[in-house]
Design an enzyme around this catalytic site. Structure first.
Site, PDB file in Angstrom:
ATOM      1  N   CYS A   1      78.247  22.394 103.272  1.00  0.00           N
ATOM      2  CA  CYS A   1      77.267  23.961 102.477  1.00  0.00           C
ATOM      3  C   CYS A   1      77.312  24.873 103.385  1.00  0.00           C
ATOM      4  O   CYS A   1      77.311  25.293 104.462  1.00  0.00           O
ATOM      5  CB  CYS A   1      75.445  23.030 102.722  1.00  0.00           C
ATOM      6  SG  CYS A   1      74.648  24.767 102.145  1.00  0.00           S
ATOM      7  N   GLY A   2      77.965  26.299 102.225  1.00  0.00           N
ATOM      8  CA  GLY A   2      78.060  27.932 102.230  1.00  0.00           C
ATOM      9  C   GLY A   2      76.475  28.094 102.981  1.00  0.00           C
ATOM     10  O   GLY A   2      76.380  28.757 103.871  1.00  0.00           O
ATOM     11  N   HIS A   3      75.810  28.005 102.535  1.00  0.00           N
ATOM     12  CA  HIS A   3      74.358  27.962 102.689  1.00  0.00           C
ATOM     13  C   HIS A   3      73.767  28.014 103.854  1.00  0.00           C
ATOM     14  O   HIS A   3      73.428  28.471 104.679  1.00  0.00           O
ATOM     15  CB  HIS A   3      73.358  27.986 101.840  1.00  0.00           C
ATOM     16  CG  HIS A   3      73.477  28.837  99.931  1.00  0.00           C
ATOM     17  ND1 HIS A   3      73.131  29.898 100.047  1.00  0.00           N
ATOM     18  CD2 HIS A   3      73.668  28.409  98.920  1.00  0.00           C
ATOM     19  CE1 HIS A   3      73.776  30.095  98.801  1.00  0.00           C
ATOM     20  NE2 HIS A   3      74.142  29.060  98.074  1.00  0.00           N
ATOM     21  N   CYS A   4      73.781  26.368 104.052  1.00  0.00           N
ATOM     22  CA  CYS A   4      73.557  25.751 105.258  1.00  0.00           C
ATOM     23  C   CYS A   4      74.297  26.233 106.678  1.00  0.00           C
ATOM     24  O   CYS A   4      73.675  27.160 107.235  1.00  0.00           O
ATOM     25  CB  CYS A   4      73.771  24.447 105.261  1.00  0.00           C
ATOM     26  SG  CYS A   4      72.877  23.499 103.775  1.00  0.00           S
TER      27      CYS A   4
END
Length: 533
Positions: free
Chosen positions: A76-79
């Site tokens: 996950c990029g946000h993570c």
């Protein structure tokens, strides 16, 4: 001879099979060690963040009174963007000897934990207090390191500082550009408890409380009141507590958010989060070139109109040659169009333009009220039709041509609404072109597409890309949203079936064939691919 053979095999067996047996024993021992390691409830760390899993989660809850847990996915990029801030917040709290700790769970590997806590998106942050596993609190703070640390601090100690005398009150109020002080004659009252709850959530503003009679007198108060002190605009805004109705968490939070903003905001990198986070339903935008003194003078009338709509309309100035240049295309504007005004309804991004434009406070107030009363039609963007737009297998629609094509009562029209930058749109582009080729000679079927970032429609709001809508022939201006698999054959089935997908025959379970017929081929049931967008 038989006994000799038996004795010989018994003697030879260990020599032949012993190494393999030893290998099996070693492998079993290694597996046992790995299993013991997985089952351990030891609390490991990465960058100061507890690494949690199914077997140590209970221990973490029992050892840490306040535990903020991030449920993440490695891909996950946000993570990935949150990880450094999360680790920095953990380090900050450790340095302060705070009882609050931060932990993380790989939700893709720890499926049982993810299911237990209803994790459906990443990252999801939940706060566990006093070991309570059944009722965690959703994280509601900012996603930067300081914001996470502040949010946790508000839950460790009092969420509002106690101001005991005029000296401490003056120092507190002057310490920041914006502070909130709750004046309560009884800090144990229900209204005071609501105030403390709001203070725990609004972590970007310092909160104080005052109970001393001399402080009520010093600030000219006779009853319970929430005061917002600010070093801009009017300097102070009071919210008296209604003795009968008390305080409401949501309403007080909203009022503080609204009045914490300047009456007229400049759209900058620092203010953009505040502007969109305030959740004010309408934004009135003045686009101007701030290098022009003539255009800068227009701010005066703009500001004079703002006070009457506070909380309902947020007034924002956008410099077309500064940070605001990046939003011009969303409004179909260029720097040469400044100065100009636009009102936006945030719920559906509908834009309204004053015609003819006038920049006096009276004209601006009249225009805004007309929009709020539903007397002004939205200003819709439309690109110009490209040359040969209706001769291609896939018709290229724009705002100006959409109505005549989509609602042609003699045609069944299938339209793709897309964004040029959307990777999902790009992935299905070839299939859509093939669909156009397949049906280009059908008299009653039209395959079309519309760039929804450059064209707007009055009664259709596109919220995601790609969005596919089918407009069947006949009267009634009907529209059907396509929600199934995005491939050529499924599209064709949908069209051939008149705008619906035919029901697939149910999968039939075939019992195993009798053992005497084991070599005969076994029939296979069919399965319909699951719909997805």
């Amino acid at each position: 001879l038989v006994w000799v053979l038996v004795l010989w095999l018994a003697w030879l067996g260990p020599a032949v099979g012993g190494e393999e047996e030893d290998g099996e024993v070693v492998a079993e021992e290694e597996e046992e060690e790995e299993e013991e390691e997985v089952l351990s409830d030891e609390l490991g760390e990465e960058d100061g963040v507890l690494v949690l899993h199914e077997h140590n989660f209970a221990r973490a809850l029992s050892e840490h009174r306040l535990l903020l847990v991030e449920f993440y996915a490695p891909w996950c990029g946000h993570c990935q963007r949150l990880a450094p801030a999360f680790a920095q917040a953990a380090a900050t709290l450790r340095k302060e000897s705070s009882p609050a700790r931060l932990g993380k769970v790989d939700a893709t590997a720890q499926v049982a934990l993810a299911n237990e806590f209803g994790v459906t998106s990443y990252p999801t942050l939940k706060l566990f207090r006093d070991g309570n596993r059944t009722h965690p609190f959703a994280y509601t703070g900012p996603m930067d390191a300081e914001g996470i640390a502040r949010w946790m601090r508000r839950r460790v100690g009092p969420s509002a500082a106690l101001l005991q005398d005029p000296g401490t009150a003056t120092a507190f109020i002057s310490s920041r550009d914006l502070v909130v002080v709750g004046f309560f004659k009884d800090l144990r009252s229900e209204a005071a408890q609501v105030f403390y709850e709001v203070a725990r959530e609004v972590v970007d503003v310092p909160f104080g409380v005052a109970e001393a009679p001399e402080l009520f007198q010093a600030y000219g108060l006779s009853a319970d009141t929430i005061c917002l002190f600010k070093k801009f605009d009017e300097g102070r805004t009071d919210f008296p507590v209604d003795p009968a109705q008390g305080l409401d968490v949501a309403e007080l939070t909203r009022l503080l958010r609204v009045h914490s903003l300047e009456l007229v905001m400049d759209f900058t990198n620092k203010t953009s989060d505040q502007i969109f986070g305030a959740k004010i339903p309408h934004h009135m935008l003045l686009f101007l070139n701030e290098s022009s003194s003539e255009q800068l003078a227009l701010r005066d009338g703009f500001r004079a109109a703002a006070g009457a709509f506070r909380g309902e309309v947020l007034f924002v100035v956008v410099d077309v040659n500064g940070y605001g240049a990046q939003v011009l295309s969303f409004f179909g504007l260029t720097p040469a169009d400044a100065p100009t005004l636009r009102l936006v309804k945030m719920v559906n991004n509908r834009k309204y333009r004053m015609e003819p434009e006038a920049f006096s406070d009276t004209a601006i107030r009249t225009f805004i009220q007309a929009v709020l009363d539903g007397k002004v039609k939205p200003h819709l963007l439309s690109a110009e039709p490209p040359e040969g737009w209706d001769t291609r297998p896939v018709k290229v629609l724009v705002g100006k041509t959409f109505e005549q094509v989509a609602f042609d009562e003699t045609k069944n029209v299938f339209v793709k609404f897309y964004a040029p930058w959307c990777s999902h749109c790009q992935a299905m582009a070839a299939a859509w072109e093939e669909l156009g080729e397949r049906y280009k000679d059908h008299e009653d079927i039209v395959i079309a597409e519309l760039d929804a970032t450059a064209n707007e429609l009055e009664n259709i709001t596109i919220l995601g890309f790609p969005t596919l809508h089918y407009f069947p022939a006949g009267p009634g201006r009907k529209m059907v949203e396509y929600k199934s698999v995005r491939d050529l054959e499924t599209f064709s089935k949908f069209l051939e079936n008149g705008g619906t997908l035919p029901e697939e025959p149910p999968e039939v379970s075939v019992p195993p064939a009798p053992s005497r017929a084991r070599d005969s081929p076994r029939p296979q049931g069919s399965s319909q691919p699951s719909p997805g967008r």
